[in-house]
Design a protein around this motif. Structure first.
Motif, PDB file in Angstrom:
ATOM      1  N   SER A 191       0.836  -1.186   0.000  1.00 60.16           N
ATOM      2  CA  SER A 191       0.000   0.000   0.000  1.00 60.16           C
ATOM      3  C   SER A 191       0.875   1.241   0.000  1.00 60.16           C
ATOM      4  N   ASN A 192       0.312   2.336  -0.456  1.00 64.83           N
ATOM      5  CA  ASN A 192       1.007   3.614  -0.393  1.00 64.83           C
ATOM      6  C   ASN A 192       0.182   4.649   0.364  1.00 64.83           C
ATOM      7  N   ARG A 193      -0.763   4.162   1.184  1.00 69.34           N
ATOM      8  CA  ARG A 193      -1.586   5.042   1.998  1.00 69.34           C
ATOM      9  C   ARG A 193      -2.220   4.224   3.112  1.00 69.34           C
ATOM     10  N   GLY A 194      -2.676   4.925   4.140  1.00 69.79           N
ATOM     11  CA  GLY A 194      -3.260   4.252   5.288  1.00 69.79           C
ATOM     12  C   GLY A 194      -2.294   4.222   6.460  1.00 69.79           C
ATOM     13  N   LEU A 195      -2.820   3.858   7.640  1.00 71.38           N
ATOM     14  CA  LEU A 195      -1.987   3.819   8.834  1.00 71.38           C
ATOM     15  C   LEU A 195      -0.935   2.729   8.759  1.00 71.38           C
ATOM     16  N   GLY A 196      -1.264   1.611   8.114  1.00 73.12           N
ATOM     17  CA  GLY A 196      -0.265   0.570   7.925  1.00 73.12           C
ATOM     18  C   GLY A 196       0.896   1.058   7.077  1.00 73.12           C
ATOM     19  N   TYR A 197       0.583   1.846   6.078  1.00 74.67           N
ATOM     20  CA  TYR A 197       1.642   2.440   5.250  1.00 74.67           C
ATOM     21  C   TYR A 197       2.502   3.395   6.070  1.00 74.67           C
ATOM     22  N   PHE A 243       5.368   4.789  16.727  1.00 71.57           N
ATOM     23  CA  PHE A 243       4.586   4.829  17.958  1.00 71.57           C
ATOM     24  C   PHE A 243       3.371   5.736  17.814  1.00 71.57           C
ATOM     25  N   ALA A 244       3.510   6.840  17.099  1.00 77.55           N
ATOM     26  CA  ALA A 244       2.378   7.738  16.883  1.00 77.55           C
ATOM     27  C   ALA A 244       1.261   7.016  16.137  1.00 77.55           C
ATOM     28  N   THR A 245       1.619   6.224  15.136  1.00 76.99           N
ATOM     29  CA  THR A 245       0.613   5.473  14.384  1.00 76.99           C
ATOM     30  C   THR A 245      -0.046   4.409  15.253  1.00 76.99           C
ATOM     31  N   LEU A 246       0.736   3.760  16.116  1.00 69.83           N
ATOM     32  CA  LEU A 246       0.172   2.756  17.015  1.00 69.83           C
ATOM     33  C   LEU A 246      -0.822   3.392  17.992  1.00 69.83           C
ATOM     34  N   VAL A 247      -0.524   4.611  18.442  1.00 66.46           N
ATOM     35  CA  VAL A 247      -1.452   5.315  19.327  1.00 66.46           C
ATOM     36  C   VAL A 247      -2.779   5.574  18.608  1.00 66.46           C
ATOM     37  N   VAL A 248      -2.693   6.020  17.358  1.00 65.05           N
ATOM     38  CA  VAL A 248      -3.912   6.289  16.583  1.00 65.05           C
ATOM     39  C   VAL A 248      -4.703   5.002  16.370  1.00 65.05           C
ATOM     40  N   LEU A 249      -4.024   3.919  16.050  1.00 62.10           N
ATOM     41  CA  LEU A 249      -4.712   2.639  15.870  1.00 62.10           C
ATOM     42  C   LEU A 249      -5.403   2.195  17.155  1.00 62.10           C
TER      43      LEU A 249
END
Length: 270
Positions: free
Chosen positions: A217-223, A238-244
């Motif tokens: 993917s080239n978009r999304g929180l996983g990206y 870590f910022a992305t993990l907080v959002v998830l």
């Protein structure tokens, strides 16, 4: 007959429950603050921030992503994939379970096949789904749906199988038809299993969508996680993990609220 003592006991019980809830939330807040303070103090002194980041670094990264629109855009994409995958997988699972589970012969035939498919690691399906559906949004939605399907299906089927046969027989003796049994006995009695499956499936819908984004993917929180880790941006990971975590908590709260409303039919315990 006076109802004063009953009302008094009811009021006391209400206040006790709310007092306990407030205490639980207070302790949760205290533990969270203590953890964040300890993390901030140790980061850079005892722990290498290159590996464990720090709360202020995470807040800074979230602020940067909010300012340039990165966080909103990618979060919205992932939320759509999670919600669509969850609705598709859970809806199909509940419908099929209510059709198949009451037919014990059919269930006995299909049970080992369902368990065999359920045992396949869903991450192993990602490359196959890429071949079948490409790397667009549909691939992530379907991967999330497949991940959710078996959890909701198996829990709903278990709830259906736990329905008291005496209730079914009673409805039949009163002249009830198949439709009456399904809507007035099986459906309400199996709601606990269905709602349990929905709650358990929420994080797995998120996992399925994020796995698809991590793989291709080239978009999304996983990206964002993949891109941040490739550039050694621990704050971004870590910022992305907080959002998830926040997204999963919000979805779980929504299903819990729906579950409370759906369970109003149950009799009060004494």
């Amino acid at each position: 007959m006076s109802t004063g003592p009953v009302r008094e006991r009811s009021g006391r019980g209400f206040r006790a429950r709310h007092g306990r809830t407030a205490t639980v939330w207070a302790w949760r807040a205290i533990l969270l603050v203590a953890f964040l303070v300890a993390w901030q103090v140790l980061s850079g002194r005892v722990l290498d921030p290159q590996y464990v980041s720090s709360p202020d670094g995470i807040v800074t990264r979230l602020g940067d992503w909010l300012a340039d629109g990165t966080l909103a855009t990618n979060t919205w994409i992932t939320v759509q994939e999670i919600v669509l995958g969850f609705l598709l997988g859970a809806g199909a699972a509940a419908l099929i379970a209510y059709v198949i589970a009451p037919l014990r012969i059919v269930w006995d035939v299909l049970d080992p096949l369902v368990m065999a498919l359920y045992s396949i690691p869903k991450v192993a399906l990602a490359p196959l789904f890429i071949v079948w559906f490409g790397i667009g949004t549909s691939m992530k939605v379907l991967l999330a749906a497949v991940t959710v399907f078996f959890l909701v299906f198996l829990n709903t089927a278990a709830g259906i199988h736990d329905v008291d046969p005496a209730l079914v027989d009673a409805v039949r003796l009163m002249g009830g038809r198949r439709r009456d049994i399904a809507l007035k006995v099986i459906l309400p009695a199996s709601l606990t299993g269905l709602l349990t499956g929905l709650r358990v499936a929420i994080p797995y819908a998120l996992i399925g969508a994020v796995i698809g984004e991590l793989v291709a993917s080239n978009r999304g929180l996983g990206y964002l996680i993949s891109d941040s880790s490739a550039t050694f941006d621990t704050d971004g990971v870590f910022a992305t993990l907080v959002v998830l975590s926040l997204v999963a908590a919000a979805l779980n709260a929504l299903v819990t609220l729906l579950g409370r409303r759906a369970n109003r039919w149950k009799p009060l315990t004494t």
